[in-house]
Write an enzyme that holds these catalytic residues in place. Structure first.
Site, PDB file in Angstrom:
ATOM      1  N   GLU A 163      19.949 -32.061  43.725  1.00 14.15           N
ATOM      2  CA  GLU A 163      19.434 -33.155  44.458  1.00 14.15           C
ATOM      3  C   GLU A 163      19.166 -34.141  43.420  1.00 14.15           C
ATOM      4  O   GLU A 163      19.224 -35.346  44.098  1.00 14.15           O
ATOM      5  CB  GLU A 163      17.679 -32.840  44.864  1.00 14.15           C
ATOM      6  CG  GLU A 163      17.503 -31.605  46.023  1.00 14.15           C
ATOM      7  CD  GLU A 163      18.355 -31.691  47.340  1.00 14.15           C
ATOM      8  OE1 GLU A 163      18.827 -32.960  47.438  1.00 14.15           O
ATOM      9  OE2 GLU A 163      18.817 -30.681  47.862  1.00 14.15           O
TER      10      GLU A 163
ATOM     11  N   HIS B 149      22.474 -36.016  44.105  1.00 13.01           N
ATOM     12  CA  HIS B 149      22.313 -37.111  45.133  1.00 13.01           C
ATOM     13  C   HIS B 149      21.600 -38.259  44.870  1.00 13.01           C
ATOM     14  O   HIS B 149      21.964 -39.214  45.393  1.00 13.01           O
ATOM     15  CB  HIS B 149      21.651 -36.372  46.546  1.00 13.01           C
ATOM     16  CG  HIS B 149      22.428 -35.199  47.429  1.00 13.01           C
ATOM     17  ND1 HIS B 149      23.550 -35.567  47.663  1.00 13.01           N
ATOM     18  CD2 HIS B 149      22.023 -33.926  47.636  1.00 13.01           C
ATOM     19  CE1 HIS B 149      24.087 -34.438  48.293  1.00 13.01           C
ATOM     20  NE2 HIS B 149      23.057 -33.658  48.294  1.00 13.01           N
TER      21      HIS B 149
ATOM     22  N   HIS C  85      23.594 -40.550  42.888  1.00 16.39           N
ATOM     23  CA  HIS C  85      24.697 -41.381  43.887  1.00 16.39           C
ATOM     24  C   HIS C  85      23.778 -42.272  44.524  1.00 16.39           C
ATOM     25  O   HIS C  85      24.480 -43.501  44.523  1.00 16.39           O
ATOM     26  CB  HIS C  85      25.110 -40.227  44.552  1.00 16.39           C
ATOM     27  CG  HIS C  85      26.435 -40.428  45.541  1.00 16.39           C
ATOM     28  ND1 HIS C  85      27.200 -39.706  46.280  1.00 16.39           N
ATOM     29  CD2 HIS C  85      27.023 -41.649  45.336  1.00 16.39           C
ATOM     30  CE1 HIS C  85      27.936 -40.382  46.839  1.00 16.39           C
ATOM     31  NE2 HIS C  85      28.048 -41.740  46.183  1.00 16.39           N
TER      32      HIS C  85
END
Length: 617
Positions: A408, A411, A414
């Protein structure tokens, strides 16, 4: 929700002992996310909600006038963006607060209210894209070239115009819209049957106690160390589906016909081309996944031989596929230790990455522990206009939880880099690239753990986990992708899709992928009948491409290639400012080529060799 609406969810089961859980006010603040970074108070949310209700009317004066001037087009797009930024924040806050404790009716209402208002906003802005598409392309590019502020929308406009030939006239679009509810019927039928109507018989557990089989406990039974329990669960599950096989075949056939109808209506050459066109992914990328893995089946056959050997069975049957090869190891790790390990492991990504990640761990990004009423699972979520992403966890002090944190956080990083480097119009990114950052973090963490773990059984556990991740995310998803393509090809060639057709295709693919040490039980032919992803219109191949891309990138970074690392970090900043296939190519991985998938197959093979060598010690 991530950015403009993609929520990255990692299914982690919540504790069944909810009555023993702490209430939210008993969780230390340092382990709670900081929702005041979105809106300081609920009252501020209410004020912004009322503001949004008024703002949507600002679009009305532009209707029918976008072709008048570049300023008219620019101002309309800027107002639409401003409205959507506020709507995103409102929705974001509502879902964060609701997930903290799903029992709180106030935040249930927040979510319902912003959802209803969002529908009105979409109606208010619905004229924009049709008006742009109706304009002569030469006029659009004249507007862009003459207006510096409009240039930021160039890629957005290119992408919009790219789909122009597949957009019908007003009557055609209305007709397709009217068919929408009907088109959803196959999945609705499957979903109602699969989630509400189907019932399974009881089986005897390891202690001889009768237990009703459910979809929820099926995976538990399939991981049982008692082979009799696994086989009983398998036969109970698949015999039940087989009893409805003609109904389920008709439902899936209807979904395939829906895909083909929509593709033909929009003048695509195939359903596959239509499905991939939204992200401008060439059909060759999909075909490459299937052909490359068919050329690299030896590692999967080697896996089955090793599984047969470790389990001590004559051949691997379907009920032997998911039992862990190390079933009695419990590896606990505290959240603090997990964070420290992740920080050390991800050092190859460089100082800037580590600095921002450290800030995330200490600055209200994460909601760490389970509490009463909290949403289960894990996800990363972000939205434009808020300075950082948010991560929901339900950390339970197990090794798998540490990998969930790393996933996570991938993510989240990003999203962070995208939010801080892109305008709103490109602040999202596609599913095709979304899993790259998360699984790359996992790959680098796994490499670190394998290098720093000396305990033989723990190292075997890690190898088994990594091997099963590649098998499940690459090989099994390729099995599904090939099945989905072949049934569409059959239908597009005018052949009828029956249960016998589906069973025959499934048997051929499973037998080929799993190899000579696998025994294809006739009941396993019907596995297609319980897979909801086959109703999602060529979706699953992206699991294989995402992990293959991250594997190839991680290997370069771990080899100390600074240029590869810099290219990857730049990829994280680019959002949707270019097509996904181009973003990955610029990052150093070409998904039109077999190379990334071949690299993943080689890694799979080498991990198997290492595991077999350790087993012999």
């Amino acid at each position: 929700m991530c950015l403009l609406g993609v929520l990255f969810f990692n299914p982690v089961s919540a504790s069944s002992q909810s009555q023993k859980l702490k209430s939210r006010d008993q969780i230390e603040k340092q382990y709670q996310w900081r929702t005041e970074d979105v809106f300081k108070t609920d009252e501020e949310w209410e004020d912004s909600f009322n503001q949004l209700k008024e703002m949507q009317s600002e679009l009305a004066p532009f209707k029918g006038r976008l072709a008048e001037s570049s300023d008219m087009l620019l101002n309309c797009l800027k107002i639409r963006d401003k409205i959507n930024i506020l709507m995103g924040k409102l929705s974001f806050y509502a879902h964060l607060k609701n997930d903290e404790d799903t029992r709180v009716s106030k935040y249930q209402a927040f979510r319902e209210r912003i959802s209803t208002l969002g529908t009105r906003v979409r109606q208010a802005e619905s004229f924009i894209q049709p008006e742009i598409i109706a304009m002569p392309e030469s006029k659009i590019w004249q507007f862009v070239d003459s207006n510096e502020d409009l240039k930021v929308y160039r890629h957005y406009l290119e992408d919009l115009l790219r789909s122009k030939k597949h957009i019908l006239n007003q009557e055609g679009e209305q007709l397709l819209a009217l068919s929408g509810d009907m088109a959803g019927t196959p999945y609705q039928v499957f979903s109602m049957f699969n989630n509400a109507d189907i019932k399974f018989p009881a089986i005897k557990d390891e202690n001889g106690k009768e237990v009703e089989l459910t979809k929820g406990n099926f995976s538990v039974f399939m991981r049982s160390g008692d082979r009799r329990v696994r086989e009983d669960a398998f036969r109970a599950m698949y015999t039940t589906y087989n009893g409805w096989i003609n109904t389920l075949a008709a439902s899936l056939s209807g979904a395939v016909k829906r895909d083909i109808f929509n593709a033909k209506a929009r003048k695509y050459n195939s359903a596959l081309e239509a499905a991939l066109d939204a992200d401008n992914i060439p059909a060759a990328v999909y075909d490459n996944v299937i052909s490359t893995l068919n050329n690299n089946l030896e590692p999967m056959h080697k896996y089955m031989a090793l599984r047969k050997k470790i389990l001590g069975v004559d051949r691997v049957h379907p009920w032997d596929l998911y039992v862990p090869l190390l079933n009695d190891l419990k590896w606990e790790i505290s959240y603090t230790d997990a964070v420290d390990t992740i920080k050390k492991a991800l050092a190859p990504l460089g100082n800037e990455y580590l600095k921002i990640m450290n800030e995330g761990f200490s600055s209200g990004w994460l909601d760490v522990y389970e509490n009463q009423g909290k949403r289960s699972g894990a996800y990363s979520s972000a939205v434009y206009g808020v300075s950082h992403p948010f991560m929901l966890l339900n950390y339970n002090n197990m090794l798998d939880d540490m990998f969930t944190v790393a996933h996570e956080m991938g993510h989240s990083m990003h999203s962070y880099f995208t939010l801080h480097n892109q305008p709103f119009i490109y602040s999202d990114y596609t599913i095709f690239v979304a899993e790259v950052a998360s699984t790359l973090n996992e790959a680098i963490l796994m490499d670190y753990m394998l290098k720093h773990t000396t305990d033989r059984r723990k190292k075997l556990y890690l190898l088994n986990q990594y091997i099963d991740q590649i098998r499940g995310t690459v090989y099994i998803q390729a099995i599904f992708a090939e099945f989905e393509k072949r049934i569409h090809d059959r239908a597009e060639a005018g052949e009828a899709l029956t249960a016998e057709t589906f069973n025959s295709i499934a048997r051929d693919i499973y037998t080929r992928y799993y190899g000579p040490d696998f025994e294809m039980d006739s009941l396993y032919d019907v596995n297609w009948s319980r897979i909801p992803h086959f109703y999602y219109n060529f979706y699953v191949y992206q699991y294989a491409t995402g992990l293959s891309a991250s594997t190839a990138l991680a290997q370069k970074i771990l080899a100390g290639d600074k240029q590869a690392r810099d290219a990857y970090l730049r990829f994280l900043t680019r959002g949707s400012s270019d097509y996904s296939i181009n973003l990955l190519k610029d990052a150093g991985v070409d998904m039109t080529s077999p190379a990334p998938i071949e690299a993943t197959a080689r890694l799979f093979s080498s991990l198997l060799d290492e595991m077999e060598k350790l087993m012999q010690q």
